[in-house]
Design an enzyme around this catalytic site. Structure first.
Site, PDB file in Angstrom:
ATOM      1  N   TYR A 163      51.909  22.910  -4.428  1.00 10.80           N
ATOM      2  CA  TYR A 163      52.307  24.213  -4.955  1.00 10.80           C
ATOM      3  C   TYR A 163      52.046  24.322  -6.449  1.00 10.80           C
ATOM      4  O   TYR A 163      52.133  23.341  -7.175  1.00 10.80           O
ATOM      5  CB  TYR A 163      53.785  24.478  -4.643  1.00 10.80           C
ATOM      6  CG  TYR A 163      54.050  24.348  -3.153  1.00 10.80           C
ATOM      7  CD1 TYR A 163      53.455  25.216  -2.244  1.00 10.80           C
ATOM      8  CD2 TYR A 163      54.842  23.309  -2.660  1.00 10.80           C
ATOM      9  CE1 TYR A 163      53.652  25.070  -0.877  1.00 10.80           C
ATOM     10  CE2 TYR A 163      55.054  23.157  -1.291  1.00 10.80           C
ATOM     11  CZ  TYR A 163      54.456  24.040  -0.406  1.00 10.80           C
ATOM     12  OH  TYR A 163      54.647  23.881   0.940  1.00 10.80           O
ATOM     13  N   THR A 235      71.773  24.168  -2.801  1.00 10.73           N
ATOM     14  CA  THR A 235      73.216  24.388  -2.645  1.00 10.73           C
ATOM     15  C   THR A 235      73.650  25.708  -3.268  1.00 10.73           C
ATOM     16  O   THR A 235      74.835  25.979  -3.379  1.00 10.73           O
ATOM     17  CB  THR A 235      74.012  23.233  -3.275  1.00 10.73           C
ATOM     18  OG1 THR A 235      73.686  23.160  -4.671  1.00 10.73           O
ATOM     19  CG2 THR A 235      73.706  21.908  -2.606  1.00 10.73           C
TER      20      THR A 235
END
Ligand SMILES: *[C@@H]1O[C@H](CO)[C@@H](O)[C@H](O)[C@H]1NC(C)=O
Length: 323
Positions: A163, A235
């Site tokens: 990426y 998270t």
């Protein structure tokens, strides 16, 4: 209540924004201003706050988790982690209102690279996030046998083999690796954490940022080759399940003063003691049918313990999981 009003107002904004923007691009920009760790925009509701965040509610590979030493699988094919560590890293330290984030400068000479271990690709640390509690006995996101640490430092790295940007990698397969280090009060204090806690005093309010030029990068890592690893998620919203977690088995040590400094940081732009950044840990998520692997081989040495802490129960590999 203020928070509730804010929530209502932001609901209006999100509907407007959904109507006027393409759902997948930047519709969460407004919500990214409002989500929190408690109340109406807290973790239980993240999945409903934006169409891009549905995994927060429905995902089966979510983080953080409770690490149960007895249920770890020793995987002999797990290699050592390779760390390429510059002498110092620099970047912009931001009070995001949810955490303290060091946005690491892109310049390659300062890049902190992570590979091997459980990773199939090369990753570069883009951000370092601090999670900490309002009291010393909690603060980390991951827990060991139900016990949290005072803080958790997360080095968020992205896959540079595949990426071209951190942003692109966030939602892409094998996009992210997060190396996580627990911190607890003790000696000798960690110089990298100390630098961040000191500079954090300049960013008491949400949205404030400050330059930090000299974080001693090597100090970010505890002196160990052992770790626990599993496949999980971010998270924070949108909870994308693109993260390989690597959690070291030893903590680093920090002082009470450093925690006290961080606890002054505010979620907003006013001095409100009930609204500090502290306690920015997402609740523990179900492991479901994931295997939590380790390169710690304890066969024959049932007296060792994880995280070098005698307060944990003896460490034993579950024989039914052994390979
Ligand atoms: C990390 O990787 C980049 C790209 O391969 C390289 O330019 C840089 O020197 C590496 N960092 C260190 C500290 O070796």
């Amino acid at each position: 209540m203020d928070a509730f009003l804010t929530f209502g107002v932001s609901l209006v904004f999100i509907f407007l924004s959904l109507r006027t923007t393409n759902q997948s691009s930047g519709s969460d920009a407004l919500w990214s201003r409002w989500w929190t760790y408690t109340g109406q925009a807290g973790p239980r509701f993240w999945g409903n706050l934006s169409p891009d965040w549905s995994l927060c509610a429905t995902g089966k590979y979510q983080s953080p988790i409770d690490i149960k030493p007895r249920a770890l699988l020793f995987d002999p094919s797990l290699r050592r982690l390779t760390l390429e560590i510059p002498i110092t890293i620099h970047g912009t330290l931001v009070n995001t209102g949810r955490d303290v984030t060091l946005v690491v400068d892109e310049s390659s000479y300062s890049s902190l690279n992570i590979s091997d271990g459980p990773l199939m690709y090369h990753y570069r640390v883009a951000q370092i996030k601090l999670h900490f509690g309002s009291e010393d006995d909690h603060g980390s996101e991951h827990t060991i046998e139900g016990t949290p640490f005072s803080a958790e430092i997360q080095l968020v790295a992205y896959n540079t083999d595949i990426y071209s940007s951190f942003r692109e990698a966030l939602q892409a397969p094998y996009g992210i690796a997060i190396v996580s280090v627990f911190a607890e009060i003790g000696q000798p204090v960690n110089e990298a954490f100390k630098t961040m806690a000191t500079f954090a005093q300049r960013i008491l309010w949400k949205g404030q940022s400050t330059r930090v030029e000299t974080i001693p990068a090597k100090a970010l890592f505890p002196n160990t080759n052992y770790y626990v690893t599993y496949e999980g998620s971010l998270t924070q919203p949108g909870c994308y399940e693109t993260v390989t977690w690597v959690i070291f088995n030893k903590p680093i040590y920090i002082s009470k003063d450093m925690l006290t400094s961080l606890r002054r940081l505010q979620q907003g732009i006013n001095d409100d003691p009930s609204n500090t950044v502290a306690n920015n840990n997402r609740p523990i998520m179900p492991i479901n049918n994931r295997v939590i692997r380790t390169n710690i081989n304890h066969q024959g040495t049932s007296t060792s313990n994880i995280c070098g802490m005698t307060r944990y129960t003896f460490y034993q590999i579950n024989p039914s999981l052994d390979v």
